[in-house]
Every structure is written in C-alpha cells, then in structure tokens.
Scaffold this motif. Structure first.
Motif, short mmCIF file in Angstrom:
data_model
loop_
_atom_site.label_atom_id
_atom_site.label_comp_id
_atom_site.label_asym_id
_atom_site.label_seq_id
_atom_site.Cartn_x
_atom_site.Cartn_y
_atom_site.Cartn_z
N LEU A 49 -78.63 -24.91 -64.63
CA LEU A 49 -78.34 -23.68 -65.34
C LEU A 49 -77.78 -24.04 -66.73
CD1 LEU A 49 -78.58 -20.76 -64.20
CD2 LEU A 49 -76.09 -20.77 -63.97
N PRO A 50 -78.31 -23.48 -67.81
CA PRO A 50 -77.76 -23.78 -69.14
C PRO A 50 -76.26 -23.49 -69.18
CG PRO A 50 -79.84 -22.60 -69.35
CD PRO A 50 -79.47 -22.58 -67.89
N GLU A 51 -75.47 -24.45 -69.64
CA GLU A 51 -74.02 -24.33 -69.52
C GLU A 51 -73.43 -23.22 -70.39
OE1 GLU A 51 -72.00 -27.96 -71.13
OE2 GLU A 51 -74.05 -28.65 -71.27
N SER A 52 -74.18 -22.76 -71.38
CA SER A 52 -73.65 -21.71 -72.25
C SER A 52 -74.07 -20.32 -71.84
CB SER A 52 -74.10 -21.97 -73.69
OG SER A 52 -75.53 -21.95 -73.77
N CYS A 53 -74.87 -20.18 -70.77
CA CYS A 53 -75.37 -18.85 -70.41
C CYS A 53 -74.29 -18.05 -69.68
CB CYS A 53 -76.63 -18.97 -69.56
SG CYS A 53 -76.38 -19.52 -67.86
N ASP A 54 -74.46 -16.74 -69.64
CA ASP A 54 -73.48 -15.86 -69.02
C ASP A 54 -73.30 -16.16 -67.54
OD1 ASP A 54 -73.02 -14.59 -71.41
OD2 ASP A 54 -74.37 -12.91 -71.00
N ALA A 55 -74.40 -16.46 -66.83
CA ALA A 55 -74.31 -16.75 -65.40
C ALA A 55 -73.45 -17.97 -65.14
CB ALA A 55 -75.72 -16.95 -64.83
N ALA A 56 -73.64 -19.02 -65.94
CA ALA A 56 -72.84 -20.23 -65.75
C ALA A 56 -71.37 -19.95 -66.00
CB ALA A 56 -73.34 -21.34 -66.69
N ARG A 57 -71.06 -19.24 -67.07
CA ARG A 57 -69.65 -18.95 -67.38
C ARG A 57 -69.00 -18.11 -66.28
NH1 ARG A 57 -71.54 -18.59 -72.94
NH2 ARG A 57 -71.86 -16.34 -72.67
#
Length: 229
Positions: free
Chosen positions: A46-54
């Motif tokens: 999962l891209p670390e800057s995406c909303d789901a990751a955060r």
C-alpha cells in the motif's frame, strides 16, 4: 531475540483494518526495497502516503501503545510508520534478504536505524497456504512464523529472513522497524528478562517489598546507563 506478541490488535480492530486495506490501492512492493532486496521481492504494498495507509497506521500504533510487553522487549526510541503488504497470486514471495540498516522516512525529516523488524499479521492462518516468515537466528537456528491475525513477531533487523511463497489466498500484514533506545541486542534481552522477572515478583510480593524496590532501581540504573534518548 525473536519474540511473538499475542493480540496486539483485537479482532474488531483487525476487521476494521482489513476493510480499509482490502479496498486498496495496492502497488508494486519493490518501491521500499533496497538494491539487494529488490532482486527477490515480489509482493504488493500500500503506498505509504495514501489515506488508507495513514488510517490503519493509527490503528496499529494504538495497539502498540497499550502493549506493555512490546515496550519492554523493544524499548523504542523511534517507530517507523507502519507499512502494509499483501502476498497473493503472482506477487507472492520475498526471498532471503536483510533489511536496510537505515530507513529514510517520507519527506527526509527523519532517519530510523532498523534495530528491530516487526511483522503484524492481518490475515488468519487458514486464509492462505504458505506465507511463513522464516528468520535465521544465531547458530544456524531457523524459525518459521505464521501467526493469527492481530498477533505480531519482532526480531533483530540484522537477521536474514524471507517470506515463503503464498500458494492459496492472500497474506496481508503490517511491517515496520524500530530504533531502540538500547542499541545492543544482548542488553535489550537482559533488560527484558529482568523486567519479566520483576513483574512476576511484584504479582507475588507487591510493589513495596524492599527487594522489589531495590531490583527495580537496578533495572532503571542499567537502562539509564545503556539508553540513548
């Protein structure tokens, strides 16, 4: 020291995290691999800057905050923001590798020395076949780890390790690194063993027993001597 920690996340927290993660967006996991690891890494991340990751990062960090055994074992100075990966289909394995010694966090504001590697399982073992985390310990001992969803394993960042091919289903997990206040693995292990024994003695003798007071002082004096904060 390889240590398995139970129920870092409760079942409802795992379910909430999976609802977010399963929706993605997933991309090529090689984005966070070093030069050597990139050759053997085949998974999704999962891209670390995406909303789901955060969103799920906060869930994981709250679980860590309330886990006394985690803090006793790792003595964290810095915790790199948790990342998330998935092994399934054609992107289903990660061969033998050693994690990079330094993790550069997004934006370049901070660097984390990867003293300790962590994997928090977010899939139940019966959801997938294969996918064991295999860690090579000292003296040629190999540990194979496949835990329940919500359980976590911590192990030295210096260890050669791999993820076995997933042949059915999907293995979803969070992974991250810790820079400990106590750099030495041997000293961390001594402090962890001492803290465990102190907690056992407190349960039987109480906090006010003179021996408990003295041993607690010794623990903190050792930590004061060895810690870098």
């Amino acid at each position: 020291m390889l240590l398995e920690l139970r129920a870092v996340l409760a079942p409802d927290e795992v379910a909430a995290g999976r609802r977010v993660l399963d929706a993605g967006p997933w991309s090529d996991g090689r984005v966070t691999a070093g030069e050597q690891a990139m050759l053997s890494k085949r998974n999704e991340q999962l891209p670390e800057s995406c909303d789901a990751a955060r969103q799920v990062q906060q869930l994981v960090l709250r679980g860590l905050e309330r886990n006394a055994e985690f803090f006793s074992a790792t003595l964290p100075r810095h915790i790199a923001p948790p990342l998330f990966n998935r092994y399934s289909g054609e992107t289903n394995t990660f061969g033998d590798h050693v994690d990079a010694a330094i993790r550069f966090l997004p934006g370049g504001a901070m660097r984390v020395r990867t003293d300790i590697s962590c994997t928090l399982f977010l899939s139940e073992p019966d959801e997938y076949d294969g996918g064991e985390l295999v860690v090579e310990e000292a003296a040629g001992i190999t540990r194979r780890v496949k835990l329940r969803a919500g359980d976590m394993v911590v192990y030295p960042g210096t260890s050669v390790h791999r993820v076995e091919p997933v042949t059915r289903g999907a293995r979803v997990a969070s992974f991250f690194w810790i820079q400990s206040m106590v750099r030495s693995q041997e000293r961390r292990r001594l402090l962890f063993d001492m803290d465990n024994r102190l907690r056992d003695l407190r349960s039987r003798l109480g906090d006010a027993d003179p021996a408990i007071v003295g041993l607690t002082g010794t623990y903190h004096n050792l930590l004061r001597h060895w810690a870098d904060v």
